[in-house]
Design a protein around this motif. Structure first.
Motif, mmCIF file in Angstrom:
data_model
loop_
_atom_site.group_PDB
_atom_site.id
_atom_site.type_symbol
_atom_site.label_atom_id
_atom_site.label_comp_id
_atom_site.label_asym_id
_atom_site.label_seq_id
_atom_site.Cartn_x
_atom_site.Cartn_y
_atom_site.Cartn_z
ATOM 1 N N THR A 342 0.861 -1.191 0.000
ATOM 2 C CA THR A 342 0.000 0.000 0.000
ATOM 3 C C THR A 342 0.892 1.234 0.000
ATOM 4 O O THR A 342 1.944 1.257 0.645
ATOM 5 N N THR A 344 0.951 5.398 0.546
ATOM 6 C CA THR A 344 0.209 6.579 1.004
ATOM 7 C C THR A 344 0.976 7.811 0.540
ATOM 8 O O THR A 344 2.201 7.876 0.674
ATOM 9 N N TYR A 345 0.221 8.758 -0.031
ATOM 10 C CA TYR A 345 0.869 9.956 -0.577
ATOM 11 C C TYR A 345 0.876 11.087 0.434
ATOM 12 O O TYR A 345 0.156 11.071 1.421
ATOM 13 N N LYS A 350 -4.388 14.270 -2.558
ATOM 14 C CA LYS A 350 -5.368 13.529 -1.763
ATOM 15 C C LYS A 350 -6.045 12.490 -2.650
ATOM 16 O O LYS A 350 -6.003 12.567 -3.858
ATOM 17 N N GLU A 353 -6.387 5.329 -0.922
ATOM 18 C CA GLU A 353 -5.100 4.658 -0.739
ATOM 19 C C GLU A 353 -4.756 3.905 -2.004
ATOM 20 O O GLU A 353 -5.608 3.269 -2.608
#
Length: 372
Positions: A342, A344-345, A350, A353
């Protein structure tokens, strides 16, 4: 063929996945307990039509179905291809059949040119417009391209009458190249098609205006074609719908679509509501993000699996339940496991995920390709 090599499944779900992967891997498959408890047990007409279609593009497939239709045994033959015509069942869209053909087409012996007749746009299956705008560019990144690589909509057909017709042609490839689709990029333009058949041509413009009223707040480069077909080309039933595709700076495509309720079924839909809802669906798909939209997740994973023995990576939005089951099927048919991380930025980008999937291709080579 020994029974040990035969993969056994239960239930009617993921029917196409199993048949397609069985055809590509050459492993026979047996599906038991297909809707055993319903009043009308066994496989439905649209599934029988799907099996007949697979039988047409292969040579030497063996299909056994018991009397009630609750058990199916399928021993795949060679993928032959060539010129084929097929009348799809109007209970499902042509997209139901086309999705699976797109998976098989690069690996046939003679380049596939197929005419499919039936329902081009409905509420359950991906429409032909959507597959044309998203699946074809995705296949080009794997090196599947050529002058005769297209989906052409000859006639539109909406449920319940159908009467649509499309032509899909695809060149043959011996091997696929590995891909690294890890940068989704930012949205640079939105394109779409608003179609209306056997209704007022003004309906298409009303859908376009309402969709633009939402999307114009985010990006100016929007062009939605209106496609109003008359006479024989408009199929047998009235209906309208909208499909939208957002293209990113990195050449990824994200899509959404909606169609009106079939004549005499379900609540009537206002073109304005359909336009705004479709625009919101597109924004939701953009929020999910990734390099491939949720409709084509399983296609990209299949082509990565069948690639050369090299590493392929793809960044996807949240995986759909269909895709998760597809990963399990890939493990049983091709013994391929994906590495799933996974991602996440930071705050700036925005969205949902993201999931980074990595695999090494099985080095699948199209041995049946005709040698010129």
């Amino acid at each position: 063929m020994a029974a040990a090599h035969c993969l056994c499944y239960e239930g009617c779900n993921f029917f196409r996945q199993r048949i397609v992967l069985s055809t590509l891997s050459g492993k026979p498959v047996k599906i038991r307990r297909i809707r055993p408890k319903e009043e009308n047990p066994g496989i439905r007409d649209f599934e029988a039509s799907f099996i007949r279609l697979i039988d047409k593009v292969t040579n030497g497939s063996r299909i056994e179905i018991n009397e009630t239709g609750t058990t199916l045994y399928y021993q795949p033959g060679l993928l032959y291809g060539g010129s084929v015509e097929h009348d799809c069942n109007p209970h499902r869209g042509i997209g139901y059949y086309l999705e699976s053909l797109i998976c098989l087409a690069p690996f046939v012996k003679n380049p596939l040119k197929i005419v499919l007749r039936g329902v081009t746009n409905d509420q359950t299956d991906p429409s032909v417009d959507l597959l044309k705008a998203t699946a074809l560019p995705l296949m080009k990144t794997f090196g599947i391209d050529g002058e005769h690589f297209e989906i052409k909509i000859v006639r539109r057909g909406v449920p319940p009458g159908g009467g649509g017709e499309i032509v899909f042609s695809c060149p043959v490839r011996k091997v696929l190249r590995p891909i690294q689709l890890t940068e989704p990029g930012k949205i640079k333009r939105i394109r779409g098609v608003a179609y209306s058949v056997r209704v007022s041509p003004q309906i298409a413009n009303r859908m376009v205006d309402s969709a633009r009223s939402i999307l114009n707040k985010f990006i100016p480069d929007i062009y939605i074609y209106t496609d109003h077909l008359k006479g024989a080309n408009s199929g047998k039933s009235p209906g309208f719908g909208l499909s939208l595709v957002a293209e990113t700076t990195e050449g990824s495509f994200l899509s959404a679509e909606l169609a009106s309720s079939p004549q005499g079924q379900g609540p009537p839909v206002l073109p304005e509501d359909l336009g705004t809802n479709c625009a919101k669906l597109l924004l939701e798909e953009i929020c999910r993000g990734g390099c491939v939209d949720s409709v084509n997740q399983s296609l990209v994973l299949l082509l990565m699996t069948l690639g050369q023995q090299d590493v392929s990576k793809v960044l996807l939005g949240p995986l759909s339940p269909y895709t998760i089951e597809f990963l399990r099927h890939l493990r049983s048919f091709f013994q391929i496991m994906f590495k799933i991380e996974t991602v996440t930025y930071n705050e700036e980008q925005k969205g949902g995920e993201k999931v980074l999937l990595t695999c090494v291709g099985v080095g699948f080579s199209n041995l049946s390709k005709a040698i010129k």
